[in-house]
Design a protein around this motif. Structure first.
Motif, short mmCIF file in Angstrom:
data_model
loop_
_atom_site.label_atom_id
_atom_site.label_comp_id
_atom_site.label_asym_id
_atom_site.label_seq_id
_atom_site.Cartn_x
_atom_site.Cartn_y
_atom_site.Cartn_z
N THR A 1 0.80 -1.28 -0.02
CA THR A 1 0.06 -0.13 -0.12
C THR A 1 0.78 1.26 0.13
O THR A 1 1.91 1.34 0.50
CB THR A 1 -0.77 0.10 1.17
OG1 THR A 1 -0.04 0.13 2.46
CG2 THR A 1 -1.74 -0.85 1.46
N LEU B 1 -8.33 2.64 -0.99
CA LEU B 1 -8.54 1.63 0.21
C LEU B 1 -9.18 2.38 1.46
O LEU B 1 -9.85 2.05 2.11
CB LEU B 1 -7.26 0.99 0.66
CG LEU B 1 -6.53 0.05 -0.01
CD1 LEU B 1 -5.06 -0.37 0.41
CD2 LEU B 1 -7.52 -1.08 -0.32
N SER B 2 -8.66 3.93 1.59
CA SER B 2 -9.27 4.47 2.39
C SER B 2 -9.04 5.88 2.38
O SER B 2 -7.77 6.50 1.60
CB SER B 2 -8.70 4.17 4.00
OG SER B 2 -7.28 4.49 4.01
N THR C 1 -13.96 4.41 4.88
CA THR C 1 -13.75 3.47 3.90
C THR C 1 -15.47 3.09 3.38
O THR C 1 -16.30 3.59 4.14
CB THR C 1 -13.21 2.00 4.74
OG1 THR C 1 -14.06 1.66 5.79
CG2 THR C 1 -11.86 2.38 5.19
N LYS D 1 -3.84 0.77 -3.11
CA LYS D 1 -3.15 -0.40 -3.43
C LYS D 1 -1.77 -0.25 -4.38
O LYS D 1 -2.07 0.49 -5.14
CB LYS D 1 -3.89 -1.65 -4.05
CG LYS D 1 -5.07 -1.98 -3.33
CD LYS D 1 -6.05 -2.90 -4.02
CE LYS D 1 -7.27 -3.24 -3.63
NZ LYS D 1 -8.07 -4.16 -4.54
#
Length: 459
Positions: free
Chosen positions: A102, A159-160, A175, A202
């Motif tokens: 990440t 992802l967030s 998220t 990612k």
């Protein structure tokens, strides 16, 4: 309204010592000056908490603020209303977790900075193709780029996020699990919901030692326009391919040419075979070779240069029709001939493999146009505002040809990052039920449409 000295003194007292506040002399040059804000002040926050405090202060004072990092989006619809620009460039750190694969980046990180950080770790990320563009600005609009054939859109790898809402509240680690509706809207319409101050994405192990084949092919013979377009339209691209092609006037001749920028993620001998149909046409200039990931975008640096007027318009196309493109070519050549100051204008098309992008459900995000075959933009580029009427007429005429001859006239679509200032909301986000869902979420997070400068989505 209070003057700059009063406002800056009051605001400075609420912010970290790293924050910088400038008056009109500190206004940051944008990529397109035709709709650039002229703020009372520009604030460069030193932390995410500073961003929240700046928004709170502006709301309390009745000021309209606007956040930017790279400053390249030309869709600043209500630029005359903006009082305060929040320059996020101070939030530009990138942290790479090689074990988790990440990368976490600040809201002011540029595409080139993200690529450098992940490349250093022998990793790669789905990013845009211009180094000087804000990485999150590009991603939140969908995130189209060179690696999308392998990894999908930028939003498919998010992802967030941390974001500041219209009340000045900082929300951390948002998220899909924490707020499914907000997440749906962020993925494609993020700029209309708040200021994203941090994001985690990612990243992936690089292939082929991180080396890929690319270059420039120029076709200066106007008789080859239709052949080039026909050839590109007939090529089927796998996940390791993409191509950009454009009408431009590159140095040293500054004469109109068809410029093709092919890419292949593999060795040179394979690349030459894959792109043989284009090479066989016989470019008047060919410069190709292998390059590492952190060098691939360098050819776009000139296009990313800030300043000048660039009132562009774009569309998403079903096909590229050779006859239509020859008509656009003739219009482009005439526009340049009649307006020498607009010699840096371009007409650009980008084509990427769609399989990975379409493997994600269209209903899972606000990004509606996963089935576009080509993303196109017409960008007049000049200095003198007296050319505005002619430039807008030219770009709108090109758009009309695209819409009528290369798409579905009854279903106009556009990639958000390529949209003109008056693009209908339906062409960006799809059918009425999707628009209503976006408006419902907008009402929860920004009922007064405070974040309406880029994507005007009234609640």
């Amino acid at each position: 309204m209070a003057d700059f000295n009063t406002l800056s003194t009051e605001l400075k007292a609420q912010l970290s010592a790293e924050t910088k506040i400038m008056g009109k002399d500190g206004t940051i040059l944008r990529w397109d000056e035709s709709c650039a804000p002229s703020p009372i002040m520009t604030v460069t926050p030193g932390s995410e908490a500073d961003v929240a405090e700046i928004v709170k202060y502006c709301r309390n004072k009745g000021l309209k603020c606007f956040a930017q990092s790279g400053g390249h989006s030309w869709r600043v619809k209500h630029y005359r209303e903006i009082d305060v620009v929040i320059n996020l460039r101070g939030l530009n750190s990138v942290t790479v977790d090689t074990k988790a694969q990440t990368a976490t980046m600040g809201g002011g990180t540029l595409v080139g900075e993200l690529i450098d950080a992940v490349s250093e770790k022998k990793l790669e990320a789905a990013t845009g193709v211009c180094n000087s563009v804000g990485a999150l600005g590009s991603l939140l609009n969908g995130g189209v780029g060179r690696y999308m054939g392998k990894y999908g859109l930028g939003i498919d790898n998010l992802l967030s996020i941390n974001c500041v809402d219209a009340s000045g509240t900082l929300h951390r680690n948002v998220t899909k699990e924490t707020d499914e509706d907000l997440w749906w809207a962020i993925l494609g319409a993020g700029a209309s919901l708040g200021i994203v101050t941090q994001a985690t994405i990612k990243v992936y192990p690089e292939s082929n030692g991180g080396m890929s084949w690319t270059g420039v092919l120029l076709y200066g013979d106007s008789s080859k326009v239709e052949t080039v377009v026909q050839t590109i339209s007939e090529m089927e691209m796998d996940e390791n391919m993409c191509v950009h092609f454009l009408f431009a006037c590159p140095p040293p001749t500054l004469a109109p040419v068809v410029m093709v920028v092919p890419w292949y993620y593999g060795p040179e001998d394979e690349a030459e075979k894959v792109w043989k149909p284009l090479l066989d046409i016989g470019p008047t200039f060919k410069q190709t070779g292998m390059a590492p990931a952190n060098k691939l975008n360098e050819g776009n640096d000139a296009f990313g240069e800030k300043g000048g007027r660039k009132p562009g318009v774009g569309l998403g196309l079903e096909k590229i029709d050779p006859v239509a493109y020859k008509q656009i070519w003739n219009m482009y050549v005439n526009f340049i001939k009649e307006n020498p100051d607009a010699g840096r204008s371009i007409v650009l098309a980008e084509c990427y493999p769609k399989a990975k992008m379409e493997s994600i459900s269209r209903e899972s995000t606000a990004f509606a146009n996963r089935d576009m075959n080509y993303m196109v933009i017409c960008v007049p580029w000049y200095e003198d505002e007296k050319l505005d009427i002619r430039a807008n007429s030219f770009s709108q005429s090109v758009r009309e040809i695209w819409a009528q001859k290369c798409g579905h006239p009854d279903r106009i679509r556009c990639y958000t990052a390529f949209a003109g200032i008056n693009e209908p909301i339906g062409s960006l986000f799809g059918e009425q039920e999707r628009i209503e869902k976006l408006r419902y979420i907008k009402k929860q997070w920004d009922p007064e449409n405070y974040w309406g400068a880029l994507m005007d989505v009234p609640a």
